[in-house]
Design an enzyme around this catalytic site. Structure first.
Site, PDB file in Angstrom:
ATOM      1  N   GLY A  12       0.467  -1.216  -0.233  1.00  0.00           N
ATOM      2  CA  GLY A  12       0.262   0.269  -0.053  1.00  0.00           C
ATOM      3  C   GLY A  12       1.001   1.809  -0.166  1.00  0.00           C
ATOM      4  O   GLY A  12       2.202   0.774  -0.049  1.00  0.00           O
ATOM      5  N   ASP A  13      -0.232   2.580  -0.114  1.00  0.00           N
ATOM      6  CA  ASP A  13       0.931   3.761  -0.061  1.00  0.00           C
ATOM      7  C   ASP A  13       2.113   3.850  -1.192  1.00  0.00           C
ATOM      8  O   ASP A  13       3.083   4.296  -0.935  1.00  0.00           O
ATOM      9  CB  ASP A  13       1.830   4.063   1.368  1.00  0.00           C
ATOM     10  CG  ASP A  13       0.842   4.278   2.582  1.00  0.00           C
ATOM     11  OD1 ASP A  13      -0.302   4.150   2.262  1.00  0.00           O
ATOM     12  OD2 ASP A  13       1.603   3.479   3.360  1.00  0.00           O
ATOM     13  N   GLU A  14       1.849   3.289  -2.079  1.00  0.00           N
ATOM     14  CA  GLU A  14       2.413   3.301  -3.091  1.00  0.00           C
ATOM     15  C   GLU A  14       2.654   4.201  -4.080  1.00  0.00           C
ATOM     16  O   GLU A  14       3.105   4.502  -4.888  1.00  0.00           O
ATOM     17  CB  GLU A  14       2.148   1.969  -4.671  1.00  0.00           C
ATOM     18  CG  GLU A  14       2.549   0.632  -3.649  1.00  0.00           C
ATOM     19  CD  GLU A  14       1.395  -0.197  -3.414  1.00  0.00           C
ATOM     20  OE1 GLU A  14      -0.021   1.124  -2.695  1.00  0.00           O
ATOM     21  OE2 GLU A  14       0.818  -0.888  -3.075  1.00  0.00           O
ATOM     22  N   GLY A  17      -3.322   6.938  -5.625  1.00  0.00           N
ATOM     23  CA  GLY A  17      -4.015   8.073  -5.721  1.00  0.00           C
ATOM     24  C   GLY A  17      -3.888   9.116  -6.836  1.00  0.00           C
ATOM     25  O   GLY A  17      -4.237   9.703  -7.618  1.00  0.00           O
ATOM     26  N   ASN A  38      -9.803   3.185   5.895  1.00  0.00           N
ATOM     27  CA  ASN A  38      -8.489   3.129   6.867  1.00  0.00           C
ATOM     28  C   ASN A  38      -7.128   3.065   6.261  1.00  0.00           C
ATOM     29  O   ASN A  38      -6.071   3.283   7.342  1.00  0.00           O
ATOM     30  CB  ASN A  38      -8.747   1.472   7.519  1.00  0.00           C
ATOM     31  CG  ASN A  38      -8.374   0.963   6.394  1.00  0.00           C
ATOM     32  OD1 ASN A  38      -9.265   0.849   4.978  1.00  0.00           O
ATOM     33  ND2 ASN A  38      -8.396  -0.890   6.443  1.00  0.00           N
ATOM     34  N   HIS A  41      -5.024   8.255   0.402  1.00  0.00           N
ATOM     35  CA  HIS A  41      -4.450   8.289  -1.132  1.00  0.00           C
ATOM     36  C   HIS A  41      -4.208   9.722  -0.322  1.00  0.00           C
ATOM     37  O   HIS A  41      -4.303  10.818  -0.078  1.00  0.00           O
ATOM     38  CB  HIS A  41      -5.113   8.756  -2.453  1.00  0.00           C
ATOM     39  CG  HIS A  41      -5.874   6.964  -2.641  1.00  0.00           C
ATOM     40  ND1 HIS A  41      -4.763   5.862  -2.204  1.00  0.00           N
ATOM     41  CD2 HIS A  41      -6.912   6.385  -3.021  1.00  0.00           C
ATOM     42  CE1 HIS A  41      -5.171   4.355  -3.044  1.00  0.00           C
ATOM     43  NE2 HIS A  41      -7.125   5.713  -3.082  1.00  0.00           N
ATOM     44  N   SER A 413       6.525   7.997 -12.002  1.00  0.00           N
ATOM     45  CA  SER A 413       6.536   9.048 -11.897  1.00  0.00           C
ATOM     46  C   SER A 413       7.575  10.100 -10.884  1.00  0.00           C
ATOM     47  O   SER A 413       7.943   9.372 -10.155  1.00  0.00           O
ATOM     48  CB  SER A 413       5.706   8.945 -10.681  1.00  0.00           C
ATOM     49  OG  SER A 413       5.155  10.312  -9.361  1.00  0.00           O
ATOM     50  N   GLY A 415       7.711  13.269  -9.491  1.00  0.00           N
ATOM     51  CA  GLY A 415       6.848  14.522  -8.285  1.00  0.00           C
ATOM     52  C   GLY A 415       6.057  14.275  -7.802  1.00  0.00           C
ATOM     53  O   GLY A 415       4.865  13.099  -8.622  1.00  0.00           O
TER      54      GLY A 415
HETATM   55  P1  GDP Z   1      -1.507   5.594  -2.160  1.00  0.00           P
HETATM   56  O1  GDP Z   1      -2.402   5.195  -0.469  1.00  0.00           O
HETATM   57  O2  GDP Z   1      -1.054   5.169  -2.990  1.00  0.00           O
HETATM   58  O3  GDP Z   1      -2.351   6.763  -3.016  1.00  0.00           O
HETATM   59  O4  GDP Z   1       0.005   6.895  -1.214  1.00  0.00           O
HETATM   60  P2  GDP Z   1       0.001   7.874  -0.785  1.00  0.00           P
HETATM   61  O5  GDP Z   1      -1.510   8.307  -0.678  1.00  0.00           O
HETATM   62  O6  GDP Z   1       1.210   7.333   0.577  1.00  0.00           O
HETATM   63  O7  GDP Z   1       0.832   8.581  -2.161  1.00  0.00           O
HETATM   64  C1  GDP Z   1       2.188   8.634  -1.761  1.00  0.00           C
HETATM   65  C2  GDP Z   1       2.751   9.984  -1.846  1.00  0.00           C
HETATM   66  O8  GDP Z   1       3.726  10.054  -1.799  1.00  0.00           O
HETATM   67  C3  GDP Z   1       1.555  11.258  -1.817  1.00  0.00           C
HETATM   68  O9  GDP Z   1       1.923  11.683  -0.663  1.00  0.00           O
HETATM   69  C4  GDP Z   1       2.160  11.552  -2.864  1.00  0.00           C
HETATM   70  O10 GDP Z   1       1.593  12.786  -3.229  1.00  0.00           O
HETATM   71  C5  GDP Z   1       3.545  11.095  -3.297  1.00  0.00           C
HETATM   72  N1  GDP Z   1       3.712  10.782  -4.469  1.00  0.00           N
HETATM   73  C6  GDP Z   1       3.193  10.000  -5.024  1.00  0.00           C
HETATM   74  N2  GDP Z   1       3.834   9.932  -6.634  1.00  0.00           N
HETATM   75  C7  GDP Z   1       5.023  10.848  -6.280  1.00  0.00           C
HETATM   76  C8  GDP Z   1       7.061  11.133  -7.241  1.00  0.00           C
HETATM   77  O11 GDP Z   1       6.341  10.445  -8.282  1.00  0.00           O
HETATM   78  N3  GDP Z   1       7.857  11.705  -6.236  1.00  0.00           N
HETATM   79  C9  GDP Z   1       7.037  12.305  -4.823  1.00  0.00           C
HETATM   80  N4  GDP Z   1       8.221  12.950  -4.445  1.00  0.00           N
HETATM   81  N5  GDP Z   1       5.917  12.028  -4.551  1.00  0.00           N
HETATM   82  C10 GDP Z   1       5.079  11.507  -4.969  1.00  0.00           C
END
Ligand code: GDP
Length: 424
Positions: A12-14, A17, A38, A41, A413, A415
């Site tokens: 998760g948290d990849e 979102g 729970n 994104h 990605s 950023g």
């Molecule tokens: P999700 O539950 O899979 O959507 O994961 P998260 O909410 O934990 O999202 C990952 C975090 O990394 C978020 O704060 C995004 O804004 C950030 N993020 C996503 N892609 C990138 C990336 O390529 N580079 C950076 N620096 N941050 C990213």
């Protein structure tokens, strides 16, 4: 038109979102089909920064219909608060762009309470629950002891149903945990408040989706968490209580005949894990601290520091297989720019033998990582928008992962912003 899914390959948290926010432009409907509030994104776009927990990430796009499918754990209070937060930032949420399945079961206050009571009982043996009531909720669902969202339209039956359930539930709350019983009036007041608020959004979303599909609309399924947290195929018992894999989307949405043509699996350029359980590639000490800081790896829902490690090829390959991913989005490549040498967990060692298959959950705590190093690229890559913009060593890193996991990396990605993306 296409039916696609965006799913997590790991813990998760990849960055799902962020990918859904990017790709929703191409879809008419975005559907959440499992899980609850729970996890979170994080989405950053022209409206601001948002931590979404229950709302599908398509809510920011004009014209996109967002659906909470029957497989979702519907916490009306959390959902309403989340809706208010998003509306306050200028994004409209109406029954036109958000539809909730009448077959969603309601996550009630007693689910959250039971989650807390059980974690307290477990003490140091706890699984790392976010205490949002998800596990008690899904247990009740399988016992057929939940209330469906559509029952809000039948107030008399609803009260009788709640009274029955309460009698049963209070046995557990009082006799097993020795806590105070839940009172019917409190529960009915909660339902009168939050149930009424979400009622305008409730409809037969299965019928809506089947019609949309027949009309050739494009549909995107959005998962929560990742393959390694899947109830059936993940690291049991350190999983979530629902199926995070793409194969569950047809069931959890009501589009039961859906054939998902594109499964975009999201993989982070390194590994993170929230909560308890084996995490073979885990790094510790200052090296871990530096990566955690560089990536801002703190839970979107809980603020908990995430455990971190290098990309885990063994776990990722398994996640790709579980998800039957057809393409990969590799996120957060920019975070690794500070490293001279980039560690990768290329294999595991189990009982003295090098292995490439992800171990059965009971064997996983015995596995050790085999760490190799690739050359770093020593420069900021966050402005790269084309593959050619990436330094050679960054390209090599991406190609190494692609070859090892056996799935094309279509998106890189660099950023969090919507346009910080390389499409190959
Ligand atoms: P999700 O539950 O899979 O959507 O994961 P998260 O909410 O934990 O999202 C990952 C975090 O990394 C978020 O704060 C995004 O804004 C950030 N993020 C996503 N892609 C990138 C990336 O390529 N580079 C950076 N620096 N941050 C990213």
């Amino acid at each position: 038109m296409a039916i696609s899914a965006i799913v997590g390959i790991n813990w998760g948290d990849e960055g799902k979102g962020r990918m859904v926010d990017l790709l929703t432009d191409d879809y008419d409907v975005v559907v959440r089909y499992q899980g609850g509030g729970n996890a979170g994104h994080t989405v950053i776009n022209e409206h601001g920064k948002f931590a979404l927990h229950l709302l599908p990430s398509g809510v920011f796009r004009k014209g996109v219909v967002n659906i909470l499918g029957n497989g979702v754990a519907l916490d009306a209070e959390n959902l309403w608060n989340e809706i208010q937060g998003v509306v306050d930032q200028g994004v409209p949420i109406t029954p036109e762009n958000l539809k909730i399945s009448d077959r969603c079961s309601l996550l009630l206050p007693w689910h959250r309470e039971l989650d807390g009571l059980e974690e307290a009982r477990l003490k140091d043996k706890k699984y790392g629950s976010t205490r949002q009531g998800i596990a008690p909720f899904y247990s009740d669902k399988y016992q057929k002891k939940t209330v469906l969202a559509g029952e809000l339209f039948y107030p008399e039956q609803l009260r009788a149903h709640i009274e029955d359930l309460l009698e049963w539930k209070n046995l557990t709350i009082t006799r097993v945990y020795g806590a105070e019983p839940t009172k019917i009036d409190d529960l009915m007041a909660w339902l009168a408040d939050f149930g009424e608020k979400i009622k305008p959004f409730i409809c037969d979303t299965g019928a809506f989706l089947r019609k949309a599909d027949k009309e050739g609309k494009s549909i995107l399924f959005e998962a929560q968490l990742g393959a390694l947290r899947d109830l059936d195929f993940g690291i049991v018992p350190y999983t979530t209580s629902s199926n995070a894999i793409a194969a569950y989307a047809p069931v959890g949405s009501g589009l039961t005949g859906a054939k998902i043509e594109n499964v975009v699996g999201v993989v982070k350029a390194y590994s993170t894990c929230v909560g308890e359980g084996p995490f073979t590639c885990e790094m510790f000490g200052p090296e871990a601290e530096k990566l955690r800081e560089a990536g801002g790896e703190y839970g979107a829902k809980t603020g908990r520091p995430r455990r971190v490690g290098p990309v885990d090829i063994v776990a990722t390959r398994y996640g790709v297989e579980c998800q039957a991913a057809t393409a990969i989005a590799l996120t957060k490549l920019d975070v690794l720019s500070y490293m001279d040498k980039i560690p990768v967990c290329s294999h595991y060692l189990l009982n003295g033998k090098q292995i490439d298959e992800f171990p059965f959950p009971a064997a996983l705590p015995l596995a050790e990582p085999v760490i190799e190093y690739l050359d770093g690229w020593g420069t900021d890559v966050s402005k790269a928008r084309k593959w050619e913009d990436l330094p050679e060593n960054a390209q090599k890193y991406v190609l190494y992962i692609e070859e090892q996991i056996g799935c094309p990396i279509k998106y890189v990605s660099v950023g969090p912003e919507r346009d910080s993306i390389i499409i190959r």
